[in-house]
Design a protein around this motif. Sequence first.
Motif, mmCIF file in Angstrom:
data_model
loop_
_atom_site.group_PDB
_atom_site.id
_atom_site.type_symbol
_atom_site.label_atom_id
_atom_site.label_comp_id
_atom_site.label_asym_id
_atom_site.label_seq_id
_atom_site.Cartn_x
_atom_site.Cartn_y
_atom_site.Cartn_z
ATOM 1 N N UNK A 46 2.352 1.764 -3.435
ATOM 2 C CA UNK A 46 1.352 2.193 -4.420
ATOM 3 C C UNK A 46 0.703 3.524 -4.079
ATOM 4 N N UNK A 47 1.249 4.225 -3.103
ATOM 5 C CA UNK A 47 0.700 5.527 -2.670
ATOM 6 C C UNK A 47 -0.684 5.411 -2.034
ATOM 7 N N UNK A 48 -1.097 4.177 -1.690
ATOM 8 C CA UNK A 48 -2.417 4.035 -1.076
ATOM 9 C C UNK A 48 -2.449 4.678 0.311
ATOM 10 N N UNK A 56 -0.684 7.343 1.197
ATOM 11 C CA UNK A 56 -0.825 8.777 0.933
ATOM 12 C C UNK A 56 -2.275 9.109 0.617
ATOM 13 N N UNK A 57 -2.896 8.247 -0.206
ATOM 14 C CA UNK A 57 -4.285 8.489 -0.606
ATOM 15 C C UNK A 57 -5.189 8.511 0.627
ATOM 16 N N UNK A 58 -4.980 7.576 1.552
ATOM 17 C CA UNK A 58 -5.783 7.558 2.783
ATOM 18 C C UNK A 58 -5.599 8.869 3.533
ATOM 19 N N UNK A 59 -4.336 9.287 3.653
ATOM 20 C CA UNK A 59 -4.039 10.487 4.421
ATOM 21 C C UNK A 59 -4.721 11.706 3.807
ATOM 22 N N UNK A 60 -4.627 11.875 2.488
ATOM 23 C CA UNK A 60 -5.240 13.065 1.895
ATOM 24 C C UNK A 60 -6.761 12.997 1.905
ATOM 25 N N UNK A 77 0.838 -1.208 0.000
ATOM 26 C CA UNK A 77 0.000 0.000 0.000
ATOM 27 C C UNK A 77 0.870 1.254 0.000
#
Lengths: 264, 270
Positions: free
Chosen positions: B138-140, B142-146, B135
Motif C-alpha cells: 500500500x506504499x505505507x 514509502x510514505x514513512x520514508x518520505x 504496508x
Amino acid sequence: MSANHYAIEVEDLVAYYGSRRILDGVSLQVGYGEIMVIMGGSGSGKSTLLRHLLALQTPRSGSIRILGRDITTASADMLHELRQSIGVSFQGGALLSSLTIGENVALPLREHTRLDDSIIEITARLKLEIVSLGGFEHLYPAQLSGGMIKRAALARAMAMDPKMLFFDEPSAGLDPVVSSELDDLIIKLRDTLGVTIVVVTHELESAFKIADHITVLDHGRILISGTADIVRNSSIERVQDLLHRRSRPIEISADDYLHRLTGG
Amino acid sequence: MAETSFGSVRGRLVQLGRAATAVIEEYGYWVTLLGESLYWIVVGPFKRRPVRLSATVAQMVSIGIAAVPIVFMLSFAIGVMLAIQGIYTLRQFGAETQVVLGIALSVVREFGPLITGILVAGRTGSALAARIGTMQANQEIDALRVMGIDPVRFLAAPVFIATLVMVPALTLFSDLAAMFGGAVYCQLELGLNHVAYWDQATSFIVINDVTQGLIKSLVFAVIVALVGISNGFAVTGGAEGVGRATTRAVVASISYIVLADMLFTYFLNR
C-alpha cells in the motif's frame, strides 16, 4: 551557483530498472512557489521520476537538487532533515491503516517535534479542517471513501508546513467534482502559502487547470517542458497525440513482430 | 544433440547461480536489518529518534501476552505426552519413578524452547510478514520514508525488542506448563504427589539446563523477527505477494528454528 534559483533542479538523470532504461537524460527545473505538472502515458517513466525526486530510489547517474541540496549524494541525516520540509500525497493515500486519520496526520509532528500532545492534536485537527475533514479524526482509513483518503493524505503531507508538496496522480479514482475540488485546493495552497508543488498525472483537464509549467515525458525522455500554453500549442506530434487522446500507431517491422511472437 | 544437452546444463548452472545469489542476498539483508535495528535501539535515543515505547509494548502484548493460552495448552499436552512415553519406556526396567528426571530435563533443555519457538513462528512470523507486507503493497513504507521516519526504527526495532524479551519469557512459562502437565499425569498414573514431583524435578535441574534453553530461545526470537520482517519488506505484487510472503515466513522460520536447535544442542553439549 544557481543553487537557490530553483526549488528542484534535475540534471541529466538516468535510471534503470534491472537492465531496462526507464529515464534517459532527464533535466528539468522547478521554480519556487510554482506548480509543475509532470505528464506522460503509462510507462513514460513519470512515476520513476517521482520516486527519484523523493529519494526513494538512487539514479544510475545525474543529479537531483531539492531546495538547494543534492539528494543523490546527501547523507542519511541530511536527507532526514530535508524530508521534514517536504510533503507527499501518494496515489492510494498510503495512510497507516493501524492509525486513525487524526493519528496519521499527527504522526510526523510526534516524530519530528517536541510539541505538547494537546498542541499536536490541535494542529492535526486544523490540517484536517483545511481539507474539509474536520470531525473525522477518530475514523480509520478503512472507514473513509477514496476522496476522503486522498484529502486526509494531503492533510498529513501538510502537517509539518512543508515548503514543497508532491502529488502522485491526485485525481486518479476520484469523481469529477471531488477531483476538481482537489485541484482548487492545490492552487489555493500555492497562492496562500507559496508552496512549491509537483504533480504527476495523466489527467489532461486537471493538468492544464493547475499547471504553471508542464513537462511531458515519453519513453523516459522529456518531449517538451514549458508553460501550459507552450505545451498546448506545441507542434510535436507525440504531444498532440497525448493532448487529443489519439491512440498511437504500432510501428514494428514484420520480422520483429514474428520474432516477438515466436519468442526466439 | 550435444548442443542441447550443453544448453540445458548451462541453463541449470544459471538457475543454480541465481538461486545462490538470492540466498546470499537474503542473508546479507538479514545482517543489515539486524544491524540497523540494533543501531536504532542503541543510538536512536541520542539522535532524538528513539524506538517508541508504546509500539514496543504493543508488540510485546501481541507476541507474548496474547500467546500465553496457546503456549500453556500445547506445553501442558507435551508434558503429558512425555510422561506417558517416559513411563512406558521406563516400565520395562521397572524404573517408572525415574520419569520425572526425563520429563524435567527434556522439557527445560529441549521441548520448552522448541515448542515456544515454533508457536511464535506460526503466530508472529506470519503476522509480521502480513502486516509489513501489506504496508509495503500500500506504499505505507514509502510514505514513512518520505516523512523522514525510518521504517526499520518504526516497524522492525520494536519487534526485535519484543521478541527478545517475550520469547525467553514464554519459554520459561512453557517449561512450567509442560512440567505441570507431567505432574498431573504422574499423579494419575503413578500416584506421585505434586510436592514429591516438584521436589524431584528441581533437584535434577541445574541452572545450566535452564540457561541452555534460554539461549536457544533468544536465537529463535531473532530468527522469527528476521524472517517475518524481511519477508514483509520484500513483498512485491499486491495481495498475492503478501500471501506468498506469509507462507514463506512461517515455513522458513520453523525450518530455521529446527535447524538452529540441532546446531545449538550439538555445540552447547560438547
